[in-house]
Design a protein around this motif. Structure first.
Motif, short mmCIF file in Angstrom:
data_model
loop_
_atom_site.label_atom_id
_atom_site.label_comp_id
_atom_site.label_asym_id
_atom_site.label_seq_id
_atom_site.Cartn_x
_atom_site.Cartn_y
_atom_site.Cartn_z
N SER A 239 -9.81 21.02 -29.45
CA SER A 239 -9.88 22.41 -28.97
C SER A 239 -11.27 23.01 -29.18
N THR A 244 -6.03 28.96 -28.21
CA THR A 244 -4.98 28.15 -27.57
C THR A 244 -4.98 28.36 -26.07
N ALA A 247 -8.19 26.78 -24.47
CA ALA A 247 -8.18 25.32 -24.51
C ALA A 247 -7.16 24.74 -23.54
N CYS A 248 -5.99 25.36 -23.48
CA CYS A 248 -4.94 24.86 -22.57
C CYS A 248 -5.35 25.04 -21.11
N ALA A 259 -3.91 16.75 -25.37
CA ALA A 259 -4.48 17.54 -26.46
C ALA A 259 -4.39 16.82 -27.80
N PHE A 261 -5.08 19.10 -30.83
CA PHE A 261 -5.57 20.39 -31.28
C PHE A 261 -5.23 20.65 -32.75
N GLY A 264 -5.96 25.32 -32.15
CA GLY A 264 -5.12 25.69 -31.01
C GLY A 264 -3.64 25.57 -31.28
#
Length: 295
Positions: A239, A244, A247-248, A259, A261, A264
């Motif tokens: 991340s 969150t 990053a998503c 991912a 993370f 995140g």
């Protein structure tokens, strides 16, 4: 899960890898994020006990074993601890989660625009102990601060050299040459990184595979050639300081990348939450990250 079952889980699982590997230097910040003040501990052992309590609460949360988390990266002290009355790697495997271990010992000072990993003279002993505990693979991080071709090639060379030691011990290495998301000229530097990694992959002996953990690239799908390379088991994304949501949203643009993370995943968890609130908060993050990983 045996080794082949773990390999299949990582290669084809429709989920993501949780990063629960904050080490000594980053543990206070992780605890602060969890709502635990510095004054809550007076010794390093007390600090690590608090972070282990947080990690065990995550591992035992009902949502963590719902199939959307396919792997978890552990700090050494977490690997040596227990959760649910069992050794952590065993408990994770019981919940369908493949255990990995962070093995690097931190970073050297910056040279040629990168921070290499510090030497790991005791790596083989650590790998033997991890394998005996049921750990499947490892993770080691170094950092790229700016676009310097010599530095980027050196950081990739070190990652593959240490990866060879890990492969020789019968574990799967996650190579993590993180590219600082605030670095200038990152888009061009990521192309240099791509070429260097491809060279390293092409030099792997037949039948050997590694994993890659990379910053989400500026150019969407830049790392598709790595995802498709026969020497790669899976490519995962860090991340890198993004929230969150950020990053998503970026991960969704990169097909085949899943991912791995930390921030995140954990950013909204607090120690004072009830078990129901904790599970609901963690579950919402797991759902969001898994959805971004399988697009």
């Amino acid at each position: 899960m045996n080794h082949q079952e773990m390999t299949n889980r990582i290669a084809t699982g429709e989920g993501f890898i949780a990063a629960l590997d904050q080490s000594g230097g980053s543990t206070p910040k992780a605890l602060q994020g969890y709502g635990v003040d510095d004054g809550a501990w007076s010794t390093e052992d007390e600090m690590f006990a608090l972070i282990h309590e947080m990690r065990s609460r995550i591992i035992e949360a009902p949502c963590f074993g719902n199939g959307k988390v396919i792997g978890a990266i552990l700090f050494e002290k977490t690997m040596d601890g227990a959760s649910g009355g069992k050794p952590v790697p065993e408990r994770l495997a019981e919940r369908g989660i493949v255990p990995f271990l962070k093995v690097d010992k931190g970073l050297e000072d910056e040279t040629h625009g990168v921070q290499l990993m510090k030497p790991m003279p005791d790596l083989e002993a650590l790998l033997a102990r991890a394998k005996a505990k049921g750990v499947f693979g490892t993770k080691m991080r170094s950092v790229i601060k700016r676009n310097d071709t010599a530095g980027i090639r050196e950081i990739v060379h070190q990652q593959f050299a240490e990866g060879a030691r890990i492969l020789a011990a019968g574990l799967i290495p996650i190579l993590e040459p993180e590219y600082d998301i605030k670095a200038p000229d990152r888009a061009h530097g990521e192309r240099v990184l791509l070429d260097a990694i491809r060279e390293g992959l092409d030099a792997l002996p037949d039948g050997q595979q590694v994993m890659l953990k990379l910053s989400i690239p500026v150019e969407a799908n830049l790392y598709k050639p790595l995802i498709d390379h026969p020497g790669v088991l899976r490519v995962v994304a860090l991340s890198g300081g993004y929230s969150t949501d950020e990053a998503c949203a970026l991960l969704e643009k990169n097909k085949g990348m899943i991912a791995s993370f930390s921030r995140g995943l954990l950013q909204d968890l607090r120690h004072h939450q009830s078990d129901e609130e904790f599970d609901a908060t963690l579950g919402a993050a797991i759902d969001q990250i898994q959805a971004a990983s399988i697009t």
